[in-house]
Write a protein that holds these residues in place. Structure first.
Motif, PDB file in Angstrom:
ATOM      1  N   ALA A 372       0.835  -1.201   0.000  1.00 14.39           N
ATOM      2  CA  ALA A 372       0.000   0.000   0.000  1.00 14.39           C
ATOM      3  C   ALA A 372       0.870   1.251   0.000  1.00 14.39           C
ATOM      4  CB  ALA A 372      -0.915  -0.002   1.222  1.00 14.39           C
ATOM      5  N   GLN A 373       1.883   1.220   0.822  1.00 19.02           N
ATOM      6  CA  GLN A 373       2.771   2.381   0.894  1.00 19.02           C
ATOM      7  C   GLN A 373       3.489   2.603  -0.427  1.00 19.02           C
ATOM      8  OE1 GLN A 373       5.053   2.146   4.386  1.00 19.02           O
ATOM      9  NE2 GLN A 373       5.505   4.340   4.436  1.00 19.02           N
ATOM     10  N   GLU A 374       3.935   1.516  -0.999  1.00 21.50           N
ATOM     11  CA  GLU A 374       4.654   1.639  -2.273  1.00 21.50           C
ATOM     12  C   GLU A 374       3.748   2.192  -3.358  1.00 21.50           C
ATOM     13  OE1 GLU A 374       8.305  -1.524  -2.336  1.00 21.50           O
ATOM     14  OE2 GLU A 374       6.356  -2.144  -3.079  1.00 21.50           O
ATOM     15  N   LEU A 375       2.538   1.691  -3.329  1.00 21.39           N
ATOM     16  CA  LEU A 375       1.589   2.181  -4.333  1.00 21.39           C
ATOM     17  C   LEU A 375       1.365   3.674  -4.162  1.00 21.39           C
ATOM     18  CD1 LEU A 375      -1.209  -0.530  -4.494  1.00 21.39           C
ATOM     19  CD2 LEU A 375       0.411   0.097  -6.270  1.00 21.39           C
ATOM     20  N   LEU A 376       1.341   4.086  -2.927  1.00 12.59           N
ATOM     21  CA  LEU A 376       1.084   5.497  -2.676  1.00 12.59           C
ATOM     22  C   LEU A 376       2.288   6.362  -3.015  1.00 12.59           C
ATOM     23  CD1 LEU A 376      -0.900   5.283   0.646  1.00 12.59           C
ATOM     24  CD2 LEU A 376      -1.692   6.338  -1.468  1.00 12.59           C
ATOM     25  N   GLU A 377       3.463   5.802  -2.885  1.00 11.48           N
ATOM     26  CA  GLU A 377       4.645   6.637  -3.022  1.00 11.48           C
ATOM     27  C   GLU A 377       5.400   6.447  -4.326  1.00 11.48           C
ATOM     28  OE1 GLU A 377       6.689   5.668   0.507  1.00 11.48           O
ATOM     29  OE2 GLU A 377       5.471   7.001   1.757  1.00 11.48           O
ATOM     30  N   LYS A 378       5.425   5.246  -4.848  1.00 10.24           N
ATOM     31  CA  LYS A 378       6.280   4.991  -6.011  1.00 10.24           C
ATOM     32  C   LYS A 378       5.455   4.867  -7.285  1.00 10.24           C
ATOM     33  CE  LYS A 378       9.947   2.849  -3.386  1.00 10.24           C
ATOM     34  NZ  LYS A 378      10.436   1.578  -2.891  1.00 10.24           N
ATOM     35  N   ASP A 379       5.787   5.704  -8.237  1.00 16.06           N
ATOM     36  CA  ASP A 379       5.040   5.703  -9.484  1.00 16.06           C
ATOM     37  C   ASP A 379       5.226   4.408 -10.257  1.00 16.06           C
ATOM     38  OD1 ASP A 379       4.137   8.128  -8.852  1.00 16.06           O
ATOM     39  OD2 ASP A 379       5.432   9.262 -10.220  1.00 16.06           O
ATOM     40  N   ASP A 380       6.435   3.862 -10.194  1.00 19.46           N
ATOM     41  CA  ASP A 380       6.711   2.638 -10.958  1.00 19.46           C
ATOM     42  C   ASP A 380       5.832   1.492 -10.494  1.00 19.46           C
ATOM     43  OD1 ASP A 380       8.521   4.002 -12.266  1.00 19.46           O
ATOM     44  OD2 ASP A 380      10.320   3.083 -11.372  1.00 19.46           O
ATOM     45  N   VAL A 381       5.773   1.351  -9.190  1.00 18.43           N
ATOM     46  CA  VAL A 381       4.958   0.274  -8.628  1.00 18.43           C
ATOM     47  C   VAL A 381       3.511   0.458  -9.037  1.00 18.43           C
ATOM     48  CG1 VAL A 381       4.257  -0.868  -6.509  1.00 18.43           C
ATOM     49  CG2 VAL A 381       6.533   0.168  -6.681  1.00 18.43           C
ATOM     50  N   LEU A 382       3.099   1.701  -8.960  1.00 15.11           N
ATOM     51  CA  LEU A 382       1.718   2.002  -9.306  1.00 15.11           C
ATOM     52  C   LEU A 382       1.436   1.627 -10.754  1.00 15.11           C
ATOM     53  CD1 LEU A 382      -0.931   3.244  -8.430  1.00 15.11           C
ATOM     54  CD2 LEU A 382      -0.093   5.449  -9.205  1.00 15.11           C
ATOM     55  N   LEU A 383       2.371   2.024 -11.626  1.00 14.46           N
ATOM     56  CA  LEU A 383       2.160   1.745 -13.044  1.00 14.46           C
ATOM     57  C   LEU A 383       2.067   0.249 -13.290  1.00 14.46           C
ATOM     58  CD1 LEU A 383       1.910   2.890 -15.855  1.00 14.46           C
ATOM     59  CD2 LEU A 383       4.385   2.791 -16.083  1.00 14.46           C
ATOM     60  N   ARG A 384       2.941  -0.502 -12.604  1.00 11.53           N
ATOM     61  CA  ARG A 384       2.906  -1.954 -12.795  1.00 11.53           C
ATOM     62  C   ARG A 384       1.564  -2.517 -12.334  1.00 11.53           C
ATOM     63  NH1 ARG A 384       7.359  -3.626  -9.609  1.00 11.53           N
ATOM     64  NH2 ARG A 384       8.475  -1.731 -10.185  1.00 11.53           N
ATOM     65  N   LYS A 385       1.136  -2.022 -11.192  1.00 10.72           N
ATOM     66  CA  LYS A 385      -0.141  -2.495 -10.654  1.00 10.72           C
ATOM     67  C   LYS A 385      -1.283  -2.161 -11.630  1.00 10.72           C
ATOM     68  CE  LYS A 385      -3.084  -3.922  -7.554  1.00 10.72           C
ATOM     69  NZ  LYS A 385      -3.212  -5.346  -7.324  1.00 10.72           N
ATOM     70  N   VAL A 386      -1.217  -0.959 -12.164  1.00  9.79           N
ATOM     71  CA  VAL A 386      -2.256  -0.530 -13.099  1.00  9.79           C
ATOM     72  C   VAL A 386      -2.275  -1.441 -14.304  1.00  9.79           C
ATOM     73  CG1 VAL A 386      -2.820   1.275 -14.749  1.00  9.79           C
ATOM     74  CG2 VAL A 386      -2.329   1.881 -12.393  1.00  9.79           C
ATOM     75  N   GLU A 387      -1.081  -1.700 -14.835  1.00  9.55           N
ATOM     76  CA  GLU A 387      -1.033  -2.548 -16.027  1.00  9.55           C
ATOM     77  C   GLU A 387      -1.558  -3.937 -15.740  1.00  9.55           C
ATOM     78  OE1 GLU A 387       2.995  -2.131 -17.282  1.00  9.55           O
ATOM     79  OE2 GLU A 387       2.410  -0.688 -18.816  1.00  9.55           O
TER      80      GLU A 387
END
Lengths: 724, 620
Positions: A372-387
């Motif tokens: 959760a923290q990574e998703l909130l803070e790191k764009d890369d992680v977020l992008l991977r999750k989104v994809e």
């Protein structure tokens, strides 16, 4: 600027304001020039990001729209294809006998909005296939015989004028004398000169024509049929019998023809729906709320399919114009190109999504705080999750659609596909009545029928549905739970069937008992029940267990989560009805009433202290308020006195009488423009009131309420009836 | 007694035909009757006619005696009471005449009511005597006159039986000095003063409430009723004089305002007001500073923010229609400028502006202007609009890279309203090279289009409430004068007419005199009828249409006028007559109109007083 412009509009009398029509050229006044740069800069600023947004997904958006439009046009074409071919064949094939005019009756159904499309397709097709002019008459074109003939001759002869102007000119003269332009002799000459085989006259909306006039036209055509090869086509919205009744006997005697049925709008609509909304390839899904409101509008207002597709198109436009995240919705995306395109704002926007918040919440609940923290803070992680979620969305969608198809087949094709779609997307499919019905019927069927049922589902899985662009997926699911279960069940059931065939004793499930035979009394039923229970054979018990297994498996298969809970659903799901409601079903009366009765909603300078009549409202609003309070007759003198007492100088800061009178004049003229007052003939200096506030709104609400309550009422009354 | 009351109720209830004014006034007044029945049954009976009176009183005596001792009893007080009542009536009548605000009147009335009721409670204990009451009945006429002299409206209604009945009852009650009835009476008067239909509603509600009360209470302890009533009455009375209710739901309001019956308005006219002419109007307008200017500006800015969106919508083959309150002219013009600025190639893309509010506009102008924008010199399109459209579209089809944006201001105004015109516009708008941006002002404009037209137009609607004045769309002065029935001011008022007449030969003057004379005679006939009717009948739509048309016809038939003219040796043949009329026509001094039967009616567009003055001028 404001005062200037106000003065300009009042004092500087611009000639173009009162010209009926003119070609626009931008004003190049010096005083305007000082304003425009600022304005332009502002607009430019506004427009640039907007343009970028459009540009970015442009490749995708345009292709989507084009794809939709072309497929939909093709669909409409296909839908009418059969009719067109039949009509063309009919027109080619007819041969005149005596004074009888061949006529084709095209029964279009009550949707007049789709008639024009059909007839334009028809005339296009006939022009290609047949050597001869095609003239479409609309009721608006021809009010009397002369006008109709003029129109007919002009249309018929001009159609070929491109390739031979000199002939067109010569037609009008014969033996040195000029012919009147409604003389069918001209058409005769034309037919002779061109060797025309058929002259097709199509009456697009035959009901709208005067019946006497149509009869006259028909008799006239029949008297010319030996020289001009007329073929008539009538668009009939009601039925041929009704049309026939309207004609005089002489006219109907000189007609013979065939009837053609056009595919009904609702069918076409369903096909468009399957292709564009429920189709596998649709990149953007429309939410259940929007779809149901679109359908409601379609049914309530009997609109054409074009209107429906326009609404669909507008939904896509809204999504891609207003949602910056729509750029994710591209099937060809890859993470590299994505990364390049995305701006920090995009990530920010994703983090603002409700579905993202839900995701984080569920992660927090599961104690997965690092992610959760990574998703909130790191764009890369977020992008991977989104994809990842977008990829899984594709599968999820496919599963949903397959399931819908299976259910559709399982229910014996009785369930409406649109209804299924709505339920599947809200996640209520699992306990909907359709599923319940299917499961109940599965429990009750005989083993032979169960085998057939399983076979049907298998076939459905194997072939898919071309309408939905759904290909067979049997191979993919070979090793899934449901399929294994199905195969297993099928095997067991067939052994049971074989055994029972040997025994000569039919197998049935315990659920099937009650439906057998009709009991007259409760006691008899009880007796019967216990008898049946005791008489259940071993096979029957086994079969009941199988049936239970199957129904459980199916129930599980048919259950989905609501789409609105899926992460990133905002990207591929569009479910907002307010733009559609505003844009397609305007409420001008409500808007005007609101503006006039509550100007403080629009203008800050009116205080919203709730006082209906206060001097700081616009003159028309004050007058409108008085108008609302008065009865059907309004004394102008009294309303002027009241108006002046509010706006006038009694308090010292109001207007003087003449200015107040000027404002009064303006308000009165405004009310007249809105059609709210007219001069009353009853009394001197009185106005008649012709509009009441809030009526339409009320009616609408009442109607809506009724629409909602009535099924419940029926249900409860039904329940009561059965209870009694 | 209870039985009687109920039967009375039922008859009243069933006779209530909503259309019949008489019945309604009966009902309206019913609450009075109700109260009477509740409080003192006997008083209603005298109204039924003198022949019945005796029987009823006898019957009455038998039935009524049980409570009479306790409740009605104030012979000595009677005189005082009735004086008071008279005063109260006078007061209310005066207040009506003076135009004293309603609440003041109410306060007075409350005071009066209080004192009266106080009086009444004091007076309990004495036995009533029949005789004097009967005498009082016959002494009423003088009182009636007294009341009606001051309220002329009442007088007219007295002539009708239902009203007569009610008035008589009112007088009865006044004479008999029952306080609660007294209030009732005032309410009745007040109803006349208020005059609007809403009061009736309240009164009806009151009546219903009273009925309920009556039904509940009377059987239980009838003797108590009057005092109870009084107490409650005050409460209900407090809301009575409030202005017509405005917080009714919309449909209730509609029905309450449209229920027919008297729609009472004062007889004030604008004759004392000096009306504006164009010059003064525009002078005032120029000096006028609108306090809302900034907000209006802001609204426009707000709408201008969506120009990009609109352009995008236009580019997707939708057309746009703007609606909402306020002139959308300047908004659309700035949108036009926005489009113009965003276009690269001005030779291929043109913007055509159509002013739908210009009365001389025809669809031909629209098509010709578009054609002129396409090619130079403009191609000849033909004369029939449908031909023109076909030709225009074929010209347009020659070069598919050309795009025309058509901006139509007020697509719903009269010049473009005809169905044929709308069909042509819709066919024009569905062409892919044409983009239509229209504005509509009327609240009911969507009724212009049926579903097929709607799908042809393919409109997207946007609510653009701008609050800008319709400065160039409406000719304010002209429109208002038309509403006021003063369209004759076009000539320059009656002075203008006199001026024109001075320059005309004697014959023309005479003809005009004859015309005015005839018209005045016609007006007298019809207006008498109209006003008489107005009082008698319901004000429903039919009636209005009927009287309206009659009023409209108050011209002079062409034939009749010609006959008159020949008789008076004004002209000798029709030719001559026509020439004379032409002169008037040219100066807009007369109007000619065909009525339903096709006979030509001539009239002078002035009001009666003005006509009389003109006639005096001519004759003198």
């Amino acid at each position: 600027m404001s005062a200037d412009e106000g003065n300009n509009s009042a004092a500087g009398f611009d000639i173009s304001d009162h010209q009926p029509a003119y070609v626009f050229t931008p004003s190049k006044n010096s005083d305007d020039a000082s304003i425009r740069p600022t304005k332009r800069r502002k607009i430019a600023k506004l427009s640039r990001p907007a343009h970028e947004q459009i540009d970015a997904p442009a490749f995708e958006f345009e292709s989507l729209l084009n794809g939709l439009e072309s497929s939909e046009c093709a669909l409409l074409g296909e839908a009418n294809e059969g009719t067109l071919a039949e009509v063309t064949y009919f027109v080619q094939d007819t041969t005149q006998t005596g004074h009888i005019v061949p006529a084709g009756f095209i029964v279009t159904g009550p949707n007049i909005a789709s008639q024009s499309l059909l007839f334009s397709q028809l005339s296009k097709k006939l022009k290609e296939e047949i050597n001869g002019p095609v003239v479409t008459l609309r009721s608006g074109d021809a009010s009397n015989l002369k006008a109709a003939l003029k129109h007919l001759i002009r249309e018929a002869t001009n159609q070929r004028s491109a390739d031979g102007d000199e002939e067109g000119g010569a037609v009008f003269e014969r033996d040195g004398r000029k012919l009147l332009n409604y003389d069918l002799e001209i058409l005769n000459e034309y037919v002779k000169a061109h060797g025309t085989k058929k002259v097709i006259v199509a009456f697009q909306d035959s009901e709208a024509f005067d019946s006497v006039f149509i009869a006259e036209l028909i008799t006239l055509f029949s008297s010319w049929i030996d020289r001009i090869p007329f073929v008539l086509l009538f668009g009939v919205a009601t039925s041929v019998e009704l049309f026939h009744e309207r004609l005089s006997r002489a006219a109907s005697r000189s007609l013979y023809g065939a009837q053609f049925d056009v595919e009904q709008t609702s069918l076409i609509l369903e096909r468009v729906f399957q292709k564009a909304i429920a189709g596998v390839k649709a990149p953007l899904r429309l939410g259940p709320v929007l779809v149901s409101s679109l359908m409601e509008r379609q049914h309530d207002h009997a609109q054409s399919v074009q209107a429906f597709t326009a609404a669909l198109k507008y939904a896509y436009m809204c999504h891609f114009y207003a949602n910056p995240l729509s750029c994710f919705n591209d099937s060809r995306r890859n993470s590299a190109s994505m990364k390049k395109m995305l701006q920090p704002e995009h990530y920010e926007a994703i983090r603002m999504l409700p579905s993202f918040q839900m995701l984080i919440e569920s992660l927090a609940k599961n104690q997965d705080t690092t992610l959760a923290q990574e998703l909130l803070e790191k764009d890369d992680v977020l992008l991977r999750k989104v994809e990842k979620s977008l990829d899984s969305k594709e599968q999820d969608m496919t599963r949903r659609l397959r399931c819908m198809h299976v259910l559709y087949v399982a229910s014996g094709e009785s369930a409406g596909r649109i209804d299924l779609y709505l339920k599947a997307f809200t996640g209520t499919l699992g306990d909907s009545e359709i599923v319940r019905g299917v499961l109940d019927s599965v429990k009750k069927v005989s083993p032979e029928d169960l085998l057939a049922f399983l076979e049907r589902i298998k076939v459905a899985m194997e072939t898919g549905n071309p309408d939905l662009d759904l290909e067979g997926w049997l191979e993919e699911v070979r090793d899934t739970e449901l399929f294994q279960e199905m195969v297993d069940i099928e095997k067991q059931v067939s052994t049971l069937v074989n055994e029972s065939a040997k025994n000569g004793k039919p197998v049935r499930s315990s659920y099937n008992i009650h439906s057998k035979g009709l009991r007259t009394t409760v006691i008899a039923q009880k007796v019967q029940l216990s008898y049946e229970k005791s008489s259940l054979s071993e096979e029957d018990v086994k079969y009941t267990a199988i049936v239970d297994r199957l129904s459980k498996a199916l129930e599980k298969y048919f259950t989905f989560e609501n789409t609105q809970g899926v992460f990133m659903n905002e990207v591929w799901l569009y479910d907002s009805i307010s733009p559609h409601r505003d844009v397609f079903t305007p409420r001008p009366r409500f808007a005007i009433e609101r503006a006039l009765s509550a100007p403080q909603d629009y203008l800050d300078s009116c205080d919203a202290d709730g006082e209906a009549l206060s001097a700081n409202k616009p003159a028309t609003a004050i007058l409108y308020q008085m108008y609302l309070e008065s009865g059907t007759l309004v004394n102008i003198s009294d309303i002027w006195t009241a108006f002046y007492s509010i706006i006038g100088g009694a308090a010292g800061d109001g207007y003087d009488e003449r200015t107040a009178l000027m404002l009064f004049y303006r308000g009165l003229a405004d009310l007249k423009l809105l059609g709210m007052v007219k001069q009353s003939k009853k009394k001197m200096d009185h106005l008649a009131k012709s509009a009441w506030k809030g009526l339409t709104q009320k009616l609408r609400r009442v109607a809506g309420k009724d629409g909602w309550t009535s099924p419940d009422v029926i249900r409860t009354s039904g329940a009561r009836g059965s209870a009694i | 007694m209870k039985r009687k009351k109920q039967s009375e109720d039922s008859t009243n209830g069933h006779n209530d035909e909503p259309t019949s004014k008489r019945a309604r006034s009966g009902k309206l007044w019913n609450l009075g009757a109700e109260a009477v029945l509740v409080n003192e049954d006997e008083t209603t009976f005298p109204t039924r006619g003198n022949d019945q009176l005796d029987n009823n009183t006898e019957e009455e005596e038998q039935e009524a005696t049980p409570f009479q001792e306790s409740s009605y009893d104030k012979d000595e007080v009677d005189e005082d009471e009735s004086d008071k009542v008279e005063q109260a009536t006078e007061r209310s009548a005066e207040s009506e005449a003076d135009g004293v605000p309603a609440n003041e009147r109410q306060r007075e009335r409350i005071n009066g009511g209080l004192t009266n009721s106080a009086k009444k409670t004091d007076a309990n204990g004495t036995t009533p005597v029949k005789g004097p009451r009967g005498k009082k009945l016959f002494s009423t006429p003088s009182k009636t006159r007294h009341t009606t002299d001051e309220t002329p409206k009442l007088e007219r209604h007295v002539n009708r039986s239902a009203r007569r009945k009610s008035t008589r009852n009112l007088i009865e009650r006044i004479v008999l000095g029952n306080t609660s009835d007294n209030e009732e009476g005032e309410e009745d008067i007040e109803g006349h003063i208020y005059g609007s239909g809403d009061d009736e509603e309240e009164e009806d509600e009151d009546a219903a409430q009273e009925e309920r009360e009556a039904n509940d209470e009377i059987p239980v302890d009838a003797p108590e009723t009057p005092s109870k009533k009084r107490g409650r009455r005050k409460g209900s009375k407090n809301k009575q004089p409030s202005p017509p209710p405005t917080d009714l739901p919309a449909h209730e309001l509609y029905f309450s305002q449209n229920r027919g019956g008297r729609s009472k308005t004062s007889n004030n006219t604008l004759s004392s007001l000096q009306l504006l002419d164009h010059e003064e109007y525009f002078t005032l307008l120029r000096t006028f500073v609108d306090p809302h200017t900034n907000d209006v500006e802001w609204l426009q800015e707000l709408h201008a923010g969506s120009f990009n969106q609109w352009q995008f919508e236009l580019s997707q083959n939708f057309n746009i229609c703007l609606f909402g309150w306020g002139s959308k002219r300047s908004l659309l013009m700035s949108f036009a400028e926005h489009i113009y600025n965003s276009q690269m190639d001005h030779s291929q893309n043109k913007i055509v502006v159509v002013n739908g509010y210009v009365l001389t506009l025809t669809i031909r102008d629209v098509l010709n202007t578009i054609a002129a924008a396409l090619t130079n010199p403009a191609p000849r399109l033909g004369s029939q609009p449908t031909d023109m459209l076909e030709n225009l579209l074929s010209v347009l089809g020659e070069d598919t890279s050309r795009h025309i944006t058509v901006i139509i201001h007020a697509i719903d105004r009269a010049p473009l309203r005809r169905p044929a015109t709308q069909i042509i516009l819709s066919r024009l708008s569905c062409h892919p090279q044409i983009q239509l941006v229209a504005s509509a002002d009327h609240p009911w404009f969507p009724l212009l289009w049926d579903s097929s037209l709607r799908s042809m137009y393919n409109f997207l609607f946007h609510d653009c409430t701008t609050f800008q004045p319709y400065s160039s769309e409406i000719d304010v002065v002209e429109e208002v004068h038309e509403l006021l029935g003063r369209s004759g001011r076009r000539v320059g008022g009656k002075e203008g007419v006199s001026f024109v007449l001075k320059s005309l030969p004697e014959n023309a003057k005479n003809l005009f005199r004859v015309l005015i004379g005839e018209q005045l005679a016609a007006m007298d006939d019809s207006s008498g009828a109209v006003y008489g009717k107005d009082d008698d009948d319901d004000d429903d739509e039919d009636d209005e249409a009927q009287t309206g048309s009659r009023r409209h016809q108050e011209g002079v038939e062409y034939r009749v006028l010609y006959q008159k003219a020949v008789e008076e040796f004004i002209c000798s043949n029709e030719m001559n007559f026509r020439t004379l009329l032409k002169e008037f026509h040219d100066h807009q001094m007369i109007q000619s109109r065909k009525d339903a039967l096709g006979t030509e009616m001539l009239s002078v567009p002035f009001r009666k007083e003005e006509l009389e003055m003109i006639l005096e001028d001519i004759v003198s």
